[in-house]
Design a protein around this motif. Structure first.
Motif, PDB file in Angstrom:
ATOM      1  N   UNK A  83      61.897  79.090  77.188  1.00  0.00           N
ATOM      2  CA  UNK A  83      62.201  77.892  76.398  1.00  0.00           C
ATOM      3  C   UNK A  83      62.763  76.929  77.570  1.00  0.00           C
ATOM      4  N   UNK A  84      63.770  77.401  78.420  1.00  0.00           N
ATOM      5  CA  UNK A  84      64.329  76.664  79.355  1.00  0.00           C
ATOM      6  C   UNK A  84      63.420  76.099  80.405  1.00  0.00           C
ATOM      7  N   UNK A  87      61.161  73.440  78.747  1.00  0.00           N
ATOM      8  CA  UNK A  87      61.740  72.359  78.477  1.00  0.00           C
ATOM      9  C   UNK A  87      61.721  71.190  79.697  1.00  0.00           C
ATOM     10  N   UNK A  92      57.107  71.058  76.936  1.00  0.00           N
ATOM     11  CA  UNK A  92      58.068  71.509  76.176  1.00  0.00           C
ATOM     12  C   UNK A  92      57.656  72.328  74.971  1.00  0.00           C
ATOM     13  N   UNK A  93      58.214  73.288  74.674  1.00  0.00           N
ATOM     14  CA  UNK A  93      57.932  73.873  73.273  1.00  0.00           C
ATOM     15  C   UNK A  93      59.248  74.076  72.584  1.00  0.00           C
ATOM     16  N   UNK A  94      58.918  73.949  71.191  1.00  0.00           N
ATOM     17  CA  UNK A  94      60.017  73.777  70.277  1.00  0.00           C
ATOM     18  C   UNK A  94      60.509  75.246  69.750  1.00  0.00           C
ATOM     19  N   UNK A 141      67.204  81.046  66.588  1.00  0.00           N
ATOM     20  CA  UNK A 141      67.594  79.592  67.280  1.00  0.00           C
ATOM     21  C   UNK A 141      69.040  80.021  67.906  1.00  0.00           C
TER      22      UNK A 141
END
Lengths: 318, 539
Positions: A83-84, A87, A92-94, A141
């Protein structure tokens, strides 16, 4: 500017990690290998370019050099680093996408470490197995963001990773592709570089990108039978013979390592899919090592159990 | 504290024992410092990410600035702008670029705290002033050798950035920090990004752009014409335009191109540099923002306006403020400009006077009420135009009821020094809107859900203000409904100005609300409700 180089692990650090970690070496290696593979699989499903996923692999390796393996669920660490990295990249991915992808990869229906061709694969794709409920997503999350902060903190916010892949192509161009078809030798070299990401020897933490690139070219050339220059050509790329030799062997051994580690996982009862903390804990107590780690594991287990209970309660309520 | 104790206990320790006593524990490598490693001395100002504090390192005794990173949008984790800035700063090392020395973390005092996310600080060396604050100081007058000295340092820093493939994208006086040793450093990389085109070559200007980036960058007063006309394939030349503006600002003591809106900005640029033609700005007609432009032809008054500063200055300024981004001078060539080789020669940084007035923070705060700009480092001002009408209105609508300080009855100019407007609003008003990603051109799918609404609510208007990425979505176009009063207008005071705009706005919103589009207001209300709902849901 340090675009081309990476911070490397000191021998001290590596020694500490290997010798004083709470887990037996082969378990450390298994976890490392499986988690790196999981990151790669998630990168593919998230349609991230390999340049991003590979950086996530390197960050993950750096992170585990500093923080204990058992502190968090392995798949969560993988998700957080991916994720990092995504980003910071142009792709970027949610958290939602990550949550879906990891839910699938960890589900019984996933083909991760369980190809459809494998024997005794019941081969049922059951979408309800990887349905992500709202509570499950919220929990994921929360864990994701907490771990993101953790990773940043541990790395002192140094998220820069220089990859050897572009260098390898440049070097090959300089070597005129050793007079074999570009795709053959180029592809092979990149394969070696990607495989090296999975190596529990943590090659990306011990060698600079130029060395990795040269070693990959060397291996690729040997595999396709290309004729390398007679002279010590690696010196042109600032690589010493000794380090090159070490890396060549390290890269070639990844395949063997991988097979052995897969066997190890099976022996631990992980027939298919991702290895989890609970598997490692079970294995430890089977070996009678649970005592050695003592309270730590117990406390973690306790916390995990409480979290599980809470989650269940929440899911029932929701 | 610890350093004092160890000194007292050990008398004068030998370097070796000192080193041993202070080395990092081998088995507990920690990536970041703790906030307790610093002694916080007071607030300096507020940037995009949050407050900036002055502090002293307990380890080295050095003065530092701590820039707090506010978690704007918890949904996406650590803010990408901050991550990008940190990543870039860690790669850079140059005497004219602000150095990121450390990251410090502050854990909540009670671990049971509900909001238990730690707060992060970026640690940079303390700089005494920012250029904008320094120019605002009425007792400071720059001499020509001094201006040349600062310009050389600015160009050196920018040359380094550009040759390392970095676009700064927020060049302005407020982002240039100066210390009392005469060193100038470029700060605030919150909008900076990797540049993929060719790096500038001597004699070749900015070159051609290779790919598209977002044109919603650079504070308006420093924004080059090509960005105002929405060129997306821009180059390092956008930073050079900013250098030109800063240069003019140093010469005259105030911002030279202080436009009220994007359209007005273009108008005053044409006043200064002349109307664009196919000769002086090839291809300008095909830029998306130029379609509706019908500028009244005029030659440009740059030479007259800056005549008193000499032909060298005019010539350099002309090179920096070229409408054509392809032939605008690059940093390499600007450093070779004859201006720097003619008497009076550039001063050495060490020969420059130190400015007591500016670094005596408190005195400025309380005695010179007009100097509301904080001295260095102001930290991030990314995401705001100097006018900040939008921010002001945003805050105004939301909390003037709660906080009487904010009404227009509050006398102008007498607001306390702590209460710098934009950040102030954001801090205490509604939850701040996160800045959209600076490079939204990547089509990062999931963020688009926020940015999907028409910007500025202006919809059909071509000349709608774009400002800078962040907080402008709800902005009513201000230029039309704001009475312009030339008499008390003072371009010198961006901050003061901002406040006035804001006050005007407060008045407008009550007495002239008819003149604003009611639909837009309703939209805004709805959006805000939606925002709030989402927040509630999230918790």
């Amino acid at each position: 500017m340090s675009h081309m180089t990476n911070p490397l692990a000191t021998p001290d650090r590596l020694f500490q990690r290997r010798s004083f970690g709470a887990l037996p070496l082969e378990l450390q290696d298994t976890i490392f290998f499986a988690t790196q593979c999981l990151t790669q699989a998630a990168g593919i499903l998230l349609q991230l370019p390999q340049s991003v996923t590979a950086q996530a692999n390197v960050l993950l390796a750096r992170y585990w050099l500093v923080e204990p393996l058992m502190a968090h669920e392995f798949s969560d660490v993988s998700a957080a680093t991916l994720y990092l990295t995504a980003k910071c990249s142009p792709h970027p991915r949610s958290p939602r996408d990550l949550s879906n992808v990891y839910a699938y990869l960890l589900s019984a229906s996933s083909t991760f470490f369980s190809p459809p061709t494998a024997p005794n694969n019941n081969n049922n794709n059951n979408p309800s197995a990887y349905y992500v409920s709202e509570t499950a997503y919220q929990a994921f999350h929360t864990r994701l963001l907490a771990l993101e902060g953790r990773v940043l903190y541990a790395l002192s916010f140094d998220t820069h990773v220089a990859l050897p892949h572009p260098l390898a192509v440049t070097y090959l161009q300089a070597l005129e592709f050793l007079h074999v078809p570009k795709e053959t030798i180029g592809g092979k070299a990149v394969q070696y570089l990607n495989a090296a990401l999975l190596s529990p020897q943590m090659l990306y933490l011990t060698s600079q990108p130029n060395t990795l690139a040269v070693a990959a070219i060397y291996n690729a050339a040997r595999d396709v039978g290309a004729k390398m220059p007679e002279c010590e050509w690696w010196e042109v790329f600032d690589v010493e013979r000794e380090e090159l030799g070490f890396l060549v062997v390290g890269m070639r051994s990844v395949e063997g390592w991988g097979r052995k580690l897969r066997e190890d996982m099976k022996a631990m009862g992980v027939e298919r899919g991702m290895i989890m903390r609970k598997h490692v804990e079970a294995e430890l107590s089977r070996r009678g090592l649970g005592v050695r780690i003592g309270n730590k594991v117990d406390a973690e287990e306790e916390a995990a159990r409480m979290m599980d209970e809470k989650m269940e309660a929440m899911e029932v309520a929701g | 504290m610890s350093i004092l104790e160890s000194r007292e206990a050990g008398g004068a320790p030998s370097p070796r024992s000192f080193a041993i006593a202070h080395q990092r524990p081998k088995n507990s490598f920690l990536g970041c410092s703790r906030i307790t490693d610093y002694e916080v001395l007071g607030k300096l100002g507020e940037g995009t990410f949050g407050e900036v504090h002055r502090a002293r390192s307990k380890k080295t005794g050095a003065l530092v600035a701590l820039k707090k990173i506010i978690m704007h949008n918890e949904k996406d984790g650590f803010p990408i702008t901050a991550l990008r800035e940190i990543k870039l700063l860690k790669l850079l090392s140059h005497k004219n670029i602000l150095r990121l020395e450390d990251m410090a973390v502050e854990h909540p005092v009670r671990s049971s705290d509900k909001r238990k996310r730690p707060i992060m600080y970026m640690v940079t060396p303390y700089m005494d002033h920012d250029l904008s604050g320094l120019l605002d100081n009425p007792s400071v007058h720059f001499t020509e050798p001094q201006i040349k000295c600062y310009m050389l340092q600015l160009l050196e820093g920018l040359k380094y950035l550009h040759e390392n493939h970095i676009l700064h994208r927020d060049m302005k006086a407020a982002n240039l920090l100066i210390n009392n040793k005469g060193i100038l450093q470029i700060a605030d990389f919150g909008l900076a990004r990797h540049y993929e085109g060719e790096v500038p070559k001597p004699g070749r200007g900015g070159g051609e752009g290779r790919r598209d980036y977002t044109s919603l960058v650079v504070t308006r007063w420093y924004r080059p014409p090509e960005l105002l006309m929405h060129l997306k394939r821009y180059t390092t030349a956008i930073d050079m335009w900013g250098v030109g503006c800063v240069f003019g600002e140093m010469l005259t003591g105030k911002p030279i191109l202080a436009g009220d809106s994007d359209l007005h900005q273009l108008e005053i640029i044409f006043d200064l540099c002349g109307t664009p033609t196919d000769e002086n700005m090839p291809g300008w007609r095909s830029l998306p923002g130029a379609e509706t432009l019908q500028p009244r032809p005029r030659p440009g008054n740059l030479a007259q306006r800056f005549r008193e500063y000499g032909s060298g200055a005019v010539s350099l300024l002309r090179e920096l403020l070229k409408l054509d981004w392809r032939s605008r001078v690059n940093a390499i060539d600007a450093l070779q400009h004859p201006y720097f080789r003619t008497a009076p020669y550039p001063a050495k940084p060490s020969d420059l006077p130190s400015f007591e007035e500016s670094h005596e923070l408190d005195r400025r705060k309380f005695h010179d009420r007009r100097a509301a700009l904080p001295p260095a480092p102001k930290g991030g001002t990314v995401g705001r135009g100097p006018h900040d009408g939008p921010n002001a209105s945003f805050g105004n609508d939301s909390f003037s009821g709660r906080n009487g300080v904010n009404g227009s009855r509050y006398p102008r100019n007498s607001r306390g020094p702590e209460e710098r407007l934009p950040a102030w609003h954001r801090d205490r008003g509604l939850p701040p809107r996160p800045p959209p990603p600076a490079d939204s051109d990547h089509g990062d799918g999931y963020r688009d859900s926020r940015g999907g609404r028409p910007r500025g609510g202006g919809g059909v208007r071509q000349d709608v203000d774009t400002y800078i990425p962040s907080y402008d979505r709800d902005a009513p176009p201000r230029r039309d409904d704001r009475p312009r009063r030339r008499d008390d207008r003072d371009d010198r005071r961006p901050d003061w100005d901002r406040r006035r705009d804001y006050d005007d706005h407060g008045r407008n919103s009550r007495t002239r609300s008819r003149s604003r589009s009611p639909i837009r207001d309703r939209d805004r209300e709805r959006d805000r409700d939606r925002e709030r709902d989402r927040d509630v849901y999230r918790r």
